[in-house]
Enzyme design. Structure first.
Site, mmCIF file in Angstrom:
data_model
loop_
_atom_site.group_PDB
_atom_site.id
_atom_site.type_symbol
_atom_site.label_atom_id
_atom_site.label_comp_id
_atom_site.label_asym_id
_atom_site.label_seq_id
_atom_site.Cartn_x
_atom_site.Cartn_y
_atom_site.Cartn_z
ATOM 1 N N HIS A 66 42.183 43.763 37.960
ATOM 2 C CA HIS A 66 41.143 44.795 37.945
ATOM 3 C C HIS A 66 40.297 44.795 39.219
ATOM 4 C CE1 HIS A 66 38.753 41.318 36.979
ATOM 5 N NE2 HIS A 66 37.666 42.043 37.182
ATOM 6 N N HIS A 81 36.445 46.811 42.886
ATOM 7 C CA HIS A 81 36.362 46.473 41.460
ATOM 8 C C HIS A 81 36.534 47.754 40.653
ATOM 9 C CE1 HIS A 81 34.693 45.085 37.639
ATOM 10 N NE2 HIS A 81 34.811 43.857 38.095
#
Length: 158
Positions: A66, A81
């Protein structure tokens, strides 16, 4: 990437994402919004493609895919992110095309994510670009707000 304005050095940084460019302070996560991890910007994504915004090296890729850290050829460190609390998705919905230590060029596709899956399974799909190691006194200023395309100039560090 480096320019000069009245003798002051400035760094212009492209968006890795396509969507709506916003201040990092609008991020629906207190740690990011309060710049606890560094200054940067947020994009509310309109698609799931993530591109290298600058030439550099992949410093790390989270096991859960992620997020990843990169370093520009000029030594600027930043974190990409995807989403809020997406570590809990344990990699589901994310495809990463790079690995730690790999050199990348501006425009290389770094990863994709399933926008529908992230929206359905995480509190937010906000995408962040966070500069974790800015020199003392440097800040991130958005060049605009609203619609931004991946690889379009998005912010300036000064």
């Amino acid at each position: 990437m480096l320019g000069s304005l009245f003798g002051k050095k400035k760094d212009v940084f492209a968006s890795p994402f396509t969507g709506r460019l916003c201040s990092i302070t609008e991020t629906p996560d207190e740690a990011f919004a309060e710049k606890m991890n560094g200054d940067g910007f947020m994009v509310e994504p309109s698609d799931g493609d993530v591109f290298a915004p600058a030439d550099g090296t992949v410093s790390f890729v989270f096991e859960t895919r992620h997020a990843m850290g990169l370093t520009t050829k000029d030594g600027l460190e930043y974190l990409l992110h995807i989403g809020i609390d997406t570590v809990k998705l344990q990699g589901k919905g994310f495809t990463v095309f790079v690995e730690e230590g790999q050199s990348v060029k501006k425009g290389d596709k770094l990863m994709t994510f399933d926008t529908a899956y992230v929206k359905a399974n995480a509190p937010s799909d906000a995408c962040l670009c966070v500069f974790s190691d800015l020199p003392e006194g440097k800040e991130v200023f958005l060049l605009k707000t609203g619609g931004v395309k991946a690889l379009e100039d998005a912010a300036e560090i000064r």
